[in-house]
Design an enzyme around this catalytic site. Structure first.
Site, PDB file in Angstrom:
ATOM      1  N   ARG A  48      11.450  58.468 -15.950  1.00  0.00           N
ATOM      2  CA  ARG A  48      11.961  57.883 -17.011  1.00  0.00           C
ATOM      3  C   ARG A  48      11.650  58.408 -18.324  1.00  0.00           C
ATOM      4  NH1 ARG A  48       8.675  54.422 -13.289  1.00  0.00           N
ATOM      5  NH2 ARG A  48      10.055  53.011 -12.358  1.00  0.00           N
TER       6      ARG A  48
ATOM      7  N   LYS B  42       5.275  52.678 -14.870  1.00  0.00           N
ATOM      8  CA  LYS B  42       5.302  51.149 -15.085  1.00  0.00           C
ATOM      9  C   LYS B  42       4.011  50.846 -14.610  1.00  0.00           C
ATOM     10  CE  LYS B  42      10.312  50.213 -15.447  1.00  0.00           C
ATOM     11  NZ  LYS B  42      11.390  49.162 -14.993  1.00  0.00           N
TER      12      LYS B  42
ATOM     13  N   HIS C 195      18.702  57.858 -18.936  1.00  0.00           N
ATOM     14  CA  HIS C 195      18.362  57.273 -17.753  1.00  0.00           C
ATOM     15  C   HIS C 195      19.500  57.677 -16.649  1.00  0.00           C
ATOM     16  CE1 HIS C 195      17.515  54.205 -14.576  1.00  0.00           C
ATOM     17  NE2 HIS C 195      18.725  54.021 -14.424  1.00  0.00           N
TER      18      HIS C 195
ATOM     19  N   ARG D 241      18.194  60.396 -14.447  1.00  0.00           N
ATOM     20  CA  ARG D 241      17.300  60.139 -13.275  1.00  0.00           C
ATOM     21  C   ARG D 241      18.118  59.506 -12.288  1.00  0.00           C
ATOM     22  NH1 ARG D 241      12.194  57.480 -12.104  1.00  0.00           N
ATOM     23  NH2 ARG D 241      12.584  55.332 -11.745  1.00  0.00           N
TER      24      ARG D 241
ATOM     25  N   HIS E 169       8.936  53.822  -7.916  1.00  0.00           N
ATOM     26  CA  HIS E 169       9.644  52.388  -7.610  1.00  0.00           C
ATOM     27  C   HIS E 169       8.663  51.766  -6.735  1.00  0.00           C
ATOM     28  CE1 HIS E 169      14.212  53.611  -8.066  1.00  0.00           C
ATOM     29  NE2 HIS E 169      13.366  53.341  -9.047  1.00  0.00           N
TER      30      HIS E 169
ATOM     31  N   TYR F 164      20.686  53.090  -4.638  1.00  0.00           N
ATOM     32  CA  TYR F 164      21.293  54.440  -4.756  1.00  0.00           C
ATOM     33  C   TYR F 164      22.200  54.650  -3.435  1.00  0.00           C
ATOM     34  CZ  TYR F 164      18.428  55.344  -8.783  1.00  0.00           C
ATOM     35  OH  TYR F 164      17.827  55.327 -10.130  1.00  0.00           O
TER      36      TYR F 164
END
Length: 325
Positions: A170, A194, A264, A267, A290, A299
């Site tokens: 990210r 995150k 992004h 990524r 994730h 994806y």
């Protein structure tokens, strides 16, 4: 006083306490807390126009939340932005419900606006090669004693873009790196993702070379007040998102890439190319950081859409007009 502190000071105590919980207990990033603060303050402004306030959260009704959502729609706000604001309110009221400050969640039953089906831009492999062209950086690295300031920043830009695509970081993760987080010699980088979750991400050979070149000349940009950021701007401070976006836009234009690109998108391209190459879904989930496999599975859905388009365009029996009895 920081912008976040200013907004928090303007909010009623229940909302300010929630933001403090997010930052110090949940470990949310400052950027996330600031975004929530802006959204909640906008809701508070709307409530005050109706004679209500988050100072008295038990008085907030579902009709008020729906009215706020409708007001955003009338302003012509993007649906994604509306959904983000409603998400902030849901988090706030769930927190207040856990603390028994309210007896019912006023967001219950309030739906997000239907989202437009938008996908990030996707680079093909040839475009990636053009974007990450090695020749300029190699030419600069070959003359270390005759390097201009522009040459130094060319090596920085190359290292940043290689990291974004080669490791799928990210943009916040890449810009948040300090020098000691990057270990080109061991082939990995330590990332704070995150929710303040750390993970170790491998580096591609191209990333290792690009990062080594940049870090070897980083000190030619005098760091501001001992700044330890891996990526520095021209004033010696940590590179910010806007500067990174401009770097990518400029490089994309030089590479002749027609579509607008965001960090992004690199990524997204990284993940898609891995899956197209046969990578395991769980492995890609780990690389991307994730928390849920369903996020990574998006994806695979995009890959299937691409395969379907190729099938429809090429297969002789895929179109009704081509079928003959």
């Amino acid at each position: 006083m920081s912008r976040l502190a200013e907004i928090t000071a303007a909010l009623p105590v229940p909302a300010a306490t929630f933001l403090a919980w997010m930052e110090f207990q949940k470990g949310a990033s400052e950027a996330t807390v600031a975004a929530y603060a802006v959204d909640i303050l906008e809701f508070e402004t709307y409530l005050r126009g109706m004679g209500a306030s988050l100072e008295r959260p038990s008085e907030i009704t579902r009709q008020m939340v729906q009215g706020f959502s409708a007001s955003l729609f009338r302003q012509g706000m993007a649906r994604s932005s509306m959904a983000r604001k409603l998400s902030a309110l849901r988090s706030l009221f769930r927190h207040l419900l856990r603390l028994h400050k309210i007896e019912a969640d006023p967001c219950a039953g309030v739906r997000n606006p239907k989202q437009d089906q938008r996908h990030p831009a996707m680079l093909n492999v040839d475009q990636v090669f053009s974007l990450l062209d090695e020749k300029p950086a190699e030419a600069v690295a070959a003359r270390p004693g005759d390097m201009s300031a522009d040459d130094v920043f060319l090596l920085r830009d190359k290292a940043l873009l290689e990291l974004l695509y080669g490791s799928g970081l990210r943009i916040s993760e890449a810009l948040g790196l300090n020098v000691n987080d990057i270990r080109p010699e061991s082939g990995h980088v330590q990332v704070m993702g995150k929710g303040s979750k750390e993970r170790i991400v491998p580096l591609s050979d191209a990333s290792k070379d690009a990062l080594s070149r940049w870090l070897s000349v980083r000190d030619r940009v005098p760091p501001a007040h001992g700044e330890r950021a891996a990526f520095l701007g021209r004033r010696g401070k940590r590179l910010d998102r806007r500067q990174a976006a401009r770097i990518l836009e400029g490089r994309a234009a030089e590479a002749g890439i027609p579509q607008h690109l965001s960090p992004h998108d690199l990524r997204h391209s990284f993940a898609t190319h891995l899956l197209e190459g046969g990578a395991d879904l769980r492995a890609v989930q780990e690389l991307l950081g994730h928390s849920r496999i369903s996020t990574t599975q998006r994806y695979t859905h995009l890959n299937m859409e691409a395969l379907t388009r190729i099938y429809d365009a090429a297969h002789p029996l895929s179109r009704k007009s081509d079928k003959k009895s």
